[in-house]
Design an enzyme around this catalytic site. Sequence first.
Site, PDB file in Angstrom:
ATOM      1  N   ASP A 173       0.822  -1.204   0.000  1.00  0.00           N
ATOM      2  CA  ASP A 173       0.000   0.000   0.000  1.00  0.00           C
ATOM      3  C   ASP A 173       0.856   1.254   0.000  1.00  0.00           C
ATOM      4  O   ASP A 173       2.045   1.221   0.339  1.00  0.00           O
ATOM      5  CB  ASP A 173      -0.898   0.032   1.247  1.00  0.00           C
ATOM      6  CG  ASP A 173      -1.970  -1.053   1.217  1.00  0.00           C
ATOM      7  OD1 ASP A 173      -2.297  -1.529   0.123  1.00  0.00           O
ATOM      8  OD2 ASP A 173      -2.467  -1.408   2.302  1.00  0.00           O
TER       9      ASP A 173
ATOM     10  N   LYS B 244      -4.047   2.323  -1.910  1.00  0.00           N
ATOM     11  CA  LYS B 244      -5.312   3.021  -1.761  1.00  0.00           C
ATOM     12  C   LYS B 244      -5.022   4.289  -0.970  1.00  0.00           C
ATOM     13  O   LYS B 244      -4.321   4.272   0.025  1.00  0.00           O
ATOM     14  CB  LYS B 244      -6.317   2.160  -1.001  1.00  0.00           C
ATOM     15  CG  LYS B 244      -6.763   0.939  -1.795  1.00  0.00           C
ATOM     16  CD  LYS B 244      -7.727   0.100  -0.977  1.00  0.00           C
ATOM     17  CE  LYS B 244      -8.315  -1.011  -1.818  1.00  0.00           C
ATOM     18  NZ  LYS B 244      -9.128  -0.514  -2.922  1.00  0.00           N
TER      19      LYS B 244
ATOM     20  N   MET C 169      -9.750   6.757   9.947  1.00  0.00           N
ATOM     21  CA  MET C 169     -10.101   7.542   8.750  1.00  0.00           C
ATOM     22  C   MET C 169     -11.148   8.612   9.033  1.00  0.00           C
ATOM     23  O   MET C 169     -12.224   8.638   8.431  1.00  0.00           O
ATOM     24  CB  MET C 169     -10.565   6.594   7.630  1.00  0.00           C
ATOM     25  CG  MET C 169      -9.459   5.692   7.128  1.00  0.00           C
ATOM     26  SD  MET C 169     -10.036   4.207   6.286  1.00  0.00           S
ATOM     27  CE  MET C 169     -10.490   3.171   7.691  1.00  0.00           C
TER      28      MET C 169
END
Length: 502
Positions: free
Chosen positions: A280, A302, A417
């Site tokens: 990632d 991502k 997040m």
Amino acid sequence: MAAPGAESSSPRAPRETRQARMEALARLPVFFGLEGRRVLVAGGGEPAAWKAELLSAAGARVEVIAPAVCEDIWRLAGAPTHGPIAVHVRDWHPDDIEGAALAIGDFEDAAEAERFSAAARAAGVPVNVIDRPALCDFTFGAIVNRSPLVVGISTDGAAPVFGQAVRAKIEALLPSGFRAWAQAAKTWRAAVTERGLSFHARRAFWERFAAKALSEPHRAPEEADRAALFAAIEIEGTAPQGRSGAGGSVVLVGAGPGDPELLTLKAVRALQSADVVLYDDLVSGAILDFARREAKKMLVGKTGYGPSCKQDDINALMVELAREGRRVVRLKGGEPMIFGRAGEEIAHCRAAGVPVEVVPGISSPQGAASRLVTSLTHRDHARRLQFVTAHARDGKLPADLDFKALSDKAATTVVYMPRRTLPDLVRNLLAAGIEPATPAVAIFSVTRPEEKVVIATVASLTEAVTRAVDAGAEGPCLVLYGHALSEVAAQDLPQAAEAARG
């Protein structure tokens, strides 16, 4: 960590990344095979005696030439470590260097040292002049001897004492029993080759061998161990040559929150046995450096709201590579089983019949707690620790969050997040009755050099995070709140963002 929200409107394809394989080296570490080869040592003092002992230990035929020879050299010549040592009491001559594998000189006179070095180089013989690095083609480093396992350490002459300290550290880490395992590897290698195993089967054998040596270093390996290792790879179906896809597998590995020193030993072993690493954006280059140098590294990142690889493409790529017989490491930031979409990847591998396993990592909340030097479950403040994502499939705050539970004063809550939806989250918490003064912390890029800590209350958190971002805080953000965080002392956190205080 991979965002569990909707795929980005700007998808990108998985791509192989090209990273520097090796930084500049002060010296090239090489290991000379000296068994039965002649090596010249010009000099008769104690430094020359030590070099003669090392060379004899490596099996060289050592010739010591000097007008005067110390007692240690005579003693070594009478009882050499391995290779013979011959002593000639006279001055050296350029003809002595011809045909030697190496030439080592020990001289007090600078002009004599220069003459010896020049003669060796003219003869095309690698030369070392003790304590005169400018005249050397190679140097002797500190040695950890578990022969045939040998570790050499060099500081390029800059700090020999430091090199010795490093050697002592490695000595403590390497059990003496590794000598027997390394000798067994040398003895068994021919048998492994003769079985006609595929490349993946051979590597599977040696990976299992290494794991067994690491787990049982204090006993000598036996013939039964070799038989058990062969049996294990045959059971796995990796032994027959020519079977397409034999031995392929997927390992989901947690890379931790960012600091490469937080990688687990098992994660390092997985990286060092990988054929392909799918990683990632949040995985740093320092962590990728632990991977096998020959492994292909592919970015399948991502970025939350930025360009991202589609999860379906990642799933398909993992299975395709494993079916080619490759050992695939899916490297994820933090802990893959917490908001890392590991469930989808595991299910896809299982549906395709591809073996899959998981190596856990240090989670971001654990990294945050360590950096805050604060227990998230302090018995005076918290009865529960809860993780929640603030990012739904549509990129908004999840509609099914239980804000009554998230407002519990006896809980510590970690929010993954939260950046885009933080104002909505705070507004709903306040509406659900959370105390506005509840301690809260936002951490950007936890455990990384650029880490920033924002200390606030739930009521002031949105504004504090905005100020920190305006002041340059960047990277993945984690929010924690609850009365356990009342223990956080801003004055003890140099990484606290100045713009967030007040």
